[in-house]
Design an enzyme around this catalytic site. Sequence first.
Site, PDB file in Angstrom:
ATOM      1  N   GLU A   1      -4.077  -8.897  -1.540  1.00  0.00           N
ATOM      2  CA  GLU A   1      -4.674  -8.814  -0.204  1.00  0.00           C
ATOM      3  C   GLU A   1      -6.117  -8.362  -0.248  1.00  0.00           C
ATOM      4  OE1 GLU A   1      -2.544  -6.511   2.830  1.00  0.00           O
ATOM      5  OE2 GLU A   1      -4.506  -5.938   3.624  1.00  0.00           O
TER       6      GLU A   1
ATOM      7  N   GLU B   1       0.806  -1.233   0.000  1.00  0.00           N
ATOM      8  CA  GLU B   1       0.000   0.000   0.000  1.00  0.00           C
ATOM      9  C   GLU B   1       0.838   1.282   0.000  1.00  0.00           C
ATOM     10  OE1 GLU B   1      -2.907  -0.486   3.128  1.00  0.00           O
ATOM     11  OE2 GLU B   1      -3.970  -2.034   1.988  1.00  0.00           O
TER      12      GLU B   1
END
Length: 499
Positions: A347, A244
């Site tokens: 994810e 991220e």
Amino acid sequence: MRYSIITIVFCLVFTNCTQVQNTETQKKEETNITSDSAKSTMLGKESVVFTTASDTELRLEKTNTVIFETASQPLENEVSVFVNPKKSFQSFLGIGGAITDASAEVFAQLPIEKQEEFLTAYYDKEKGIGYSLSRTPIHSCDFSSHSYTYIEEGDKELNTFSIEHDKRYKIPLIKKAIKAAGGELMLYASPWSPPAFMKDNNNMLQGGKLLPEYFESWALYYAKFIKAYEDEGMPIWGITIQNEPMAVQRWESCIYSAEEERDFLKNHLGPTLEKEGLGDKKIVVWDHNRDLINHRANTIFEDPEASKYAWGIGFHWYETWAGGDPMFTNLGNINESFPTKNLLFTEGCQEGFRSDRYQFWKHAERYGRSIINDFNNGTVGWTDWNILLNEKGGPNHVGNYCFAPIHGDTQTGELIYTPTYYYIGHFSKFIRPGAKRISTVSSRSHLLCTSFVNEDNSMVNVVMNQSDEAIDYKLYVGEAEAISMNIPAHAIQTIITNL
């Protein structure tokens, strides 16, 4: 003489036309033979159906066997699923979940018999759902009991590098998972943050950026991690550059713009892995949500020097935090724009743990909807987040508690299977690495579907009913044969046919 030439020309033209007509006739005959052959390939073939359904006891249960029969033109008032095995697309890499510190710590607290049950449930192809890939963090993330790295703070030369921390819980679980999976489990790794001293905010948490003077040290850190894990008998398939990279989180996080990630890849990480003899390791960029993924792909894949190091691009599903719908079509755009690059779901989890929602069906349907749409837009592999969490949705050192497909109650020693576990299993158990996705569409938006053909020539069709009503439908394969099916409300089915 003139008449003779005309005659000769006429004869040549006539002969040629006759040959063309004969050729066309032959082609038509061949086409008819091929068509007739295609029409008869599925007739009489047996399909086995497995079903999981809300408000029933059905959990990956074999519910019936059906036979392909001759079928007529489908009507508008009928519901149909159309499968065309002659149109194939990407190869299937696998499905699995992440082995985090949290998962490993909870696993260690379970009774031995429950540990064995857990490993079988996830990794055994026959008795479980056959996970074939896994992700693991490089040092700590939020799903760790505390923040840590593999070096002493300030050690730019990495002389103190050691994975000793992971040998207590995480490495033993990874090794057991590999064994339970039959000796092979595709494993890749992701960092959440460099060590604090390498960042401009001097903190592993709350974002911050990697300082230029540590680019080389941080690139070497990946190489040392890969070698250390492989020395322990755990092959590393690849890495993602940063979890991220556009999110400032209250847990471990680090920010890279698209240009910064591109330049770190081409000037430091890619060359360093090559220099360290790890040039065969796959490097995955982005590793964040679907919303900004196209900008990252355009920036990195359009640069030849960066692109040569990038196997593909990873993504998460959390773009819905802004209130919109999942942006599956962004994946299709990348698949069309960069067909030599791979899409990998790295994810996803259901946020906001609540113990009264272990059996909340919408969580499972979120998984089914994402898996189907992600694969239909070109994704090659799909990785869930934590494979196991405790009765509080942790441990998590910043209180970011979430759901997992299986929870372990550390007070009672029991395993709690959520509907999500079974929904994932409808894909992972039956679609095996090396399978090819084939063309599949539904005539109604109530039904979602995807299809694959395994290397053993078994065809796997997964159909999900997201509506409140049971639906009768026909599944057509090719032109003239179909099986008649019924799928309960809020249910998922896997239909397996040997071609």
